[in-house]
Motif scaffolding. Structure first.
Motif, short mmCIF file in Angstrom:
data_model
loop_
_atom_site.label_atom_id
_atom_site.label_comp_id
_atom_site.label_asym_id
_atom_site.label_seq_id
_atom_site.Cartn_x
_atom_site.Cartn_y
_atom_site.Cartn_z
N GLU A 247 0.84 -1.19 0.00
CA GLU A 247 0.00 0.00 0.00
C GLU A 247 0.88 1.25 0.00
O GLU A 247 1.98 1.26 0.54
N GLY A 248 0.36 2.29 -0.61
CA GLY A 248 1.08 3.55 -0.62
C GLY A 248 0.36 4.55 -1.49
O GLY A 248 -0.67 4.26 -2.09
N GLU A 249 0.93 5.75 -1.55
CA GLU A 249 0.37 6.78 -2.43
C GLU A 249 0.99 6.65 -3.81
O GLU A 249 2.21 6.55 -3.95
N ALA A 250 0.14 6.63 -4.82
CA ALA A 250 0.62 6.58 -6.19
C ALA A 250 1.14 7.96 -6.57
O ALA A 250 0.37 8.91 -6.68
N VAL A 251 2.46 8.08 -6.77
CA VAL A 251 3.05 9.40 -6.93
C VAL A 251 3.56 9.68 -8.35
O VAL A 251 3.79 10.84 -8.70
N ALA A 252 3.76 8.64 -9.16
CA ALA A 252 4.32 8.90 -10.49
C ALA A 252 4.18 7.68 -11.38
O ALA A 252 3.94 6.56 -10.91
N ILE A 253 4.31 7.94 -12.69
CA ILE A 253 4.50 6.90 -13.69
C ILE A 253 5.92 7.07 -14.19
O ILE A 253 6.29 8.13 -14.71
N ASP A 254 6.77 6.06 -14.02
CA ASP A 254 8.17 6.24 -14.37
C ASP A 254 8.41 6.02 -15.87
O ASP A 254 7.49 5.77 -16.64
N GLY A 255 9.68 6.13 -16.29
CA GLY A 255 10.02 6.08 -17.70
C GLY A 255 9.73 4.77 -18.38
O GLY A 255 9.68 4.70 -19.61
N ASP A 256 9.54 3.71 -17.60
CA ASP A 256 9.20 2.40 -18.16
C ASP A 256 7.73 2.06 -18.01
O ASP A 256 7.32 0.92 -18.21
N GLY A 257 6.93 3.06 -17.61
CA GLY A 257 5.49 2.85 -17.49
C GLY A 257 5.05 2.23 -16.19
O GLY A 257 3.88 1.86 -16.03
N ARG A 258 5.96 2.11 -15.24
CA ARG A 258 5.62 1.52 -13.95
C ARG A 258 4.97 2.55 -13.03
O ARG A 258 5.28 3.74 -13.09
N LEU A 259 4.07 2.07 -12.18
CA LEU A 259 3.43 2.92 -11.18
C LEU A 259 4.35 2.99 -9.96
O LEU A 259 4.75 1.96 -9.41
N VAL A 260 4.69 4.20 -9.51
CA VAL A 260 5.58 4.38 -8.37
C VAL A 260 4.74 4.69 -7.14
O VAL A 260 3.95 5.65 -7.13
N LEU A 261 4.92 3.89 -6.09
CA LEU A 261 4.19 4.07 -4.84
C LEU A 261 5.13 4.57 -3.76
O LEU A 261 6.24 4.05 -3.59
N ALA A 262 4.70 5.59 -3.03
CA ALA A 262 5.41 6.05 -1.85
C ALA A 262 4.80 5.34 -0.65
O ALA A 262 3.64 5.59 -0.28
N THR A 263 5.54 4.42 -0.06
CA THR A 263 5.01 3.61 1.03
C THR A 263 5.13 4.33 2.36
O THR A 263 5.80 5.36 2.48
N GLY A 264 4.50 3.77 3.37
CA GLY A 264 4.52 4.37 4.69
C GLY A 264 5.91 4.45 5.29
O GLY A 264 6.18 5.29 6.15
N SER A 265 6.81 3.58 4.83
CA SER A 265 8.17 3.57 5.36
C SER A 265 9.06 4.59 4.66
O SER A 265 10.25 4.69 4.95
#
Length: 290
Positions: free
Chosen positions: A254-272
């Motif tokens: 779980e985390g906040e969805a913060v970006a789509i990176d250069g390879d199309g991946r969803l980047v999550l900022a986790t609680g840690s």
């Protein structure tokens, strides 16, 4: 409630006339264009399955397009079943061959490219604002609720040197409330579309896919350079939300969805405090952006 199709004729339901294959070919197939072959069938199990099987039997030209008026075994991601009444939506698959000039890691942008192309074409043609749920769901607003009207399925056959990609798109166009497969589903009709004529909708979507695919290939698959990354992020309903990514093997994060990176991946900022890219998985929207 749509009229019953008791006669079995595609013309007995005036709300859902059949597509005109000859007219579509004249409009879409042209020299130097992407679309090379277009076939419309009354029904099939799955257009994706049909094209994959055809490819495994022999050469299939890039731009081959198979459209079904009805699918009886349509598949979504994670092998979910996709079913809808005849001529109530757009169900099609097509063949792409990106070639060796594009790094294999960038092929992951193809389903996102199809999503951007479809969403922008639908918004322009139907007047319905269409958002993207990473990686490949199409969302609209129905009576103040976020509903899924479509999805995209991508299958790769072969290696990067000789590889082929089959992309399938399924869209609910004229489904009524009592025809929806699940409560979270919707349709362009229920979202208040200005037009539900499938012929111009399909033409617009296919022309948009061709346009975005050309830009992406011309940029050697660099989604940033061709504007695909920015356009996807601008229309992505997942970004800014707290989400749960359900990953293969029963794991989740779980985390906040913060970006789509250069390879199309969803980047999550986790609680840690760790930013974790996700390249495959099922995304559950937990909270809307603050």
């Amino acid at each position: 409630m749509p009229p019953n199709d008791a006669s079995g004729s595609p013309w007995s339901d005036l709300e859902r006339p059949p597509l005109n294959a000859a007219s579509l070919r004249r409009a879409l197939i042209r020299p130097e264009g992407l679309w090379s072959e277009l076939e419309v069938v009354a029904d099939t199990g799955s257009t994706n399955t049909d094209l994959v099987e055809r490819i495994r039997k022999g050469p299939v030209e890039e731009g081959t397009l198979l459209i079904a008026e009805q699918q009886t075994a349509g598949r979504g991601r994670l092998d979910r079943h996709w079913d809808a009444p005849a001529r109530s939506g757009l169900f099609f698959s097509f063949v792409l061959r990106p070639g060796t000039g594009i790094p294999a890691r960038r092929w992951g942008w193809l389903p996102l490219l199809a999503g951007v192309a479809t969403a922008t074409a639908l918004a322009r043609t139907s007047g319905v604002a269409t958002a993207l749920k990473w990686p490949n769901d199409l969302l609209v607003d129905v009576d103040g609720e976020e509903r899924k009207i479509g999805g995209i399925l991508t299958e790769r056959i072969g290696d990067a040197a000789h590889g082929t990609v089959v992309i399938g798109v399924g869209l609910n166009v004229t489904l009524h409330a009592d025809e929806l497969p699940v409560q979270s589903a919707g349709s362009l009709l229920l979202a208040g579309a200005q037009s539900t004529d499938r012929d111009p909708l399909l033409r617009a979507v296919l022309r948009s896919i061709e346009d975005w695919y050309r830009k992406w290939r011309d940029a050697d698959g660099d989604a940033g350079e061709c504007g695909l990354q920015e356009t996807y992020a601008a229309g992505c309903a997942t970004l800014g939300r707290t989400v749960r990514a359900e990953l293969p093997g029963g794991r989740s994060v779980e985390g906040e969805a913060v970006a789509i990176d250069g390879d199309g991946r969803l980047v999550l900022a986790t609680g840690s405090g760790v930013e974790q890219p996700v390249d495959v998985g099922d995304i559950v929207h937990l909270r809307t952006p603050s």
